[in-house]
Design a protein around this motif. Sequence first.
Motif, PDB file in Angstrom:
ATOM      1  N   VAL A  45       0.835  -1.136   0.005  1.00 34.35           N
ATOM      2  CA  VAL A  45       0.008   0.081  -0.100  1.00 34.35           C
ATOM      3  C   VAL A  45       1.015   1.213  -0.069  1.00 34.35           C
ATOM      4  N   PRO A  46       0.713   2.323  -0.907  1.00 37.77           N
ATOM      5  CA  PRO A  46       1.455   3.453  -0.944  1.00 37.77           C
ATOM      6  C   PRO A  46       1.043   4.458   0.071  1.00 37.77           C
ATOM      7  N   GLU A  47       1.734   5.295   0.406  1.00 39.26           N
ATOM      8  CA  GLU A  47       1.157   6.191   1.485  1.00 39.26           C
ATOM      9  C   GLU A  47       0.234   7.079   0.720  1.00 39.26           C
ATOM     10  N   GLY A  48      -0.842   7.392   1.724  1.00 38.69           N
ATOM     11  CA  GLY A  48      -1.748   8.476   1.128  1.00 38.69           C
ATOM     12  C   GLY A  48      -2.974   7.689   0.321  1.00 38.69           C
ATOM     13  N   ASN A  49      -2.916   6.478   0.179  1.00 38.72           N
ATOM     14  CA  ASN A  49      -3.852   5.892  -0.543  1.00 38.72           C
ATOM     15  C   ASN A  49      -5.185   6.032   0.090  1.00 38.72           C
ATOM     16  N   ARG A  50      -6.309   6.362  -0.416  1.00 41.05           N
ATOM     17  CA  ARG A  50      -7.719   6.470   0.203  1.00 41.05           C
ATOM     18  C   ARG A  50      -8.516   5.226   0.265  1.00 41.05           C
ATOM     19  N   LYS A 107      -2.859  13.306  -6.651  1.00 41.80           N
ATOM     20  CA  LYS A 107      -2.426  12.090  -6.128  1.00 41.80           C
ATOM     21  C   LYS A 107      -3.109  11.096  -6.258  1.00 41.80           C
ATOM     22  N   ARG A 138      -6.498   0.376   4.614  1.00 44.63           N
ATOM     23  CA  ARG A 138      -5.283  -0.995   4.598  1.00 44.63           C
ATOM     24  C   ARG A 138      -5.178  -1.927   3.437  1.00 44.63           C
ATOM     25  N   THR A 149      -1.759   7.318  -7.744  1.00 41.93           N
ATOM     26  CA  THR A 149      -2.025   6.204  -6.819  1.00 41.93           C
ATOM     27  C   THR A 149      -2.575   5.269  -7.858  1.00 41.93           C
TER      28      THR A 149
END
Lengths: 356, 356
Positions: free
Chosen positions: B250-255, B296, B258, B300
């Motif tokens: 999981v990349p940072e900031g994915n909405r 972003k 988890r 993503t």
Amino acid sequence: MKRELRNYASAILLLSLSYITLQAQQKPNTKPLIIAAQGTFSAGGTVVKSEGVFDPLKPWNLPQGGQTRHGDHADVFYQIPQKAKHHSMVFLHGYGQTRRSWQTTADGREGFSDQFLRKGYGVYLVDQPGRGEAGQTTKPAQITAIPDDQTWFTQFRIGLYPAFNEGVQFPKDSLSLDRFFRMMSPNTGSVDETTIVNAMSAVFDKSGDGILFTHSAGGAPGWKTAIKNDHVKAIVAIEPGGFAFPEGEVPEGNRGGRGIPLNEFMKLTKIPIVVYFGDFIPKDETNAASLNFWRKVLATGRQWAKVVNAHGGDVSIVHLPEIGIKGNTHFIMSDLNSNEIADVITKWLKEKKLDK
Amino acid sequence: MKRELRNYASAILLLSLSYITLQAQQKPNTKPLIIAAQGTFSAGGTVVKSEGVFDPLKPWNLPQGGQTRHGDHADVFYQIPQKAKHHSMVFLHGYGQTRRSWQTTADGREGFSDQFLRKGYGVYLVDQPGRGEAGQTTKPAQITAIPDDQTWFTQFRIGLYPAFNEGVQFPKDSLSLDRFFRMMSPNTGSVDETTIVNAMSAVFDKSGDGILFTHSAGGAPGWKTAIKNDHVKAIVAIEPGGFAFPEGEVPEGNRGGRGIPLNEFMKLTKIPIVVYFGDFIPKDETNAASLNFWRKVLATGRQWAKVVNAHGGDVSIVHLPEIGIKGNTHFIMSDLNSNEIADVITKWLKEKKLDK
């Protein structure tokens, strides 16, 4: 033991019969619908503005000034059949409900809207301001989500929960009850009657000449919609909660609010109106609050019809058990005998030459 | 003076052209729809119960114990055309929206649902739990009704309010904006993603094999619906807000929340998926928060497609300006060029043999 066996056999027979009846009633209408046009629109509504200046670079600094909110409109889904009749039908639901009241039934059959669409009427199905898909409002609301299914079961005269009324035209299986409860929907804002009436009038501006169907709490704004908009050519009211009396003639306890000026009231004498009430409404005061409620409403309705007709109007109050139709709840249009009810209404529409 | 006249003439020409374009686009489709079946149902949902004993003689003593509340279901309106294709289409809206997103456009034309119905697909239009006609929930909500139209105008990339983006495929007249704002609808309860996924899966249990269309916030539960229900045979995602990555990737900031277990994620590699993004998404960081947000999300999305495809999947990310389609907002499916978008999707469905 013998008696038990006999009881058991009877139960099986009854269950089988119920099943066959259910199957026959649930058989879908297999003729295709030919739809010349369908769509959605909002009608009426208000716009509020906040003070200040909106900063488009930071749109999420809420509450941020300089903004509008469009809300308090009705939301409409309409379908027009090929070779539609001149009169459309506009359907307004009751309290805690949406247009679903008219589109389907607890046992999953076609609702009134499809039935009358098949008869050639254009149908306009309304979610009133602050309900269902007309969810956007300009005044806040707190939705409590407290468990109250049994309150509605009882208020709607399905029975005194957990008992079903004897001979009730409502399916007793758990799936149907589940469907019925899931048709409830909360208020999404504080909306007054005038806002509903204005939105309903805007619906008639789009539908043109039509027959207004109201249910329950939709009844009171329904009378005022007819007063406001000349496109309302008739009203079919299913157990309206309140009535519009002229000033000075309002009986105690009428839920339709204060009296209206006589010149406005007189508009209600110019169109045919029929009001249906279902079964299980007692003649005398009882210890069940929900039944007393409906007893008073029916009495007020009869009084109102006398007043309108004394002023030259054409109102019929049809208490269904009196014409031999028994077992109806507050949801007359979606009860198990809804086909029979549709036929009764169709006959009335023909008598009033509204079937053209 | 000369220049002014020339400008004036240009303006008139532009206005006339806009008007002609508008008229051409607004011309209703006059071919009737042949509907083999239509109806409504609720799908999924929960039931909560209160302690105590219900007294049917006093149903209005609220809050009164011994009651249930049925809520948190999805609400579905479906239409099946004659000679329907094997694959149905199931439409899930985004945040603040209802099925209206797919049924109509800001300028009042036919939405995607009618367009694809005309192409022979059965359509299932969902209001997710706690939205629109799926209003009944089991957890409370506070609806603030604060003015926020301009926040959405900006977030949805129509422009940086009050400016419209240059060349935006969105009508600039006030009636269209009024229509657009009135399609917003509030949450009527606190509903978690699992509840939405369960309800969506129950919709597919009824629709059978189908193509899931998601928009915006509908994207994240959409991926999980496909993981949960094998009837989801493809996904068309319009600007999904979040993505379902496998745990550990999981990349940072994915909405999209988890990571999910790899064996669940792998189900997304078994179906074709196409994701569309519109215009006005900058390549680089800007001072407009809404544009950075979408920058972003697109980044993503591209990263997610790589991960799914590296695991053997079939995901295409289509950034529309890159294939020459310009001016789209966040509402790609209802923008002025929605017919062109429908054609692009139709071509993709054919390529993936989903048009049978």
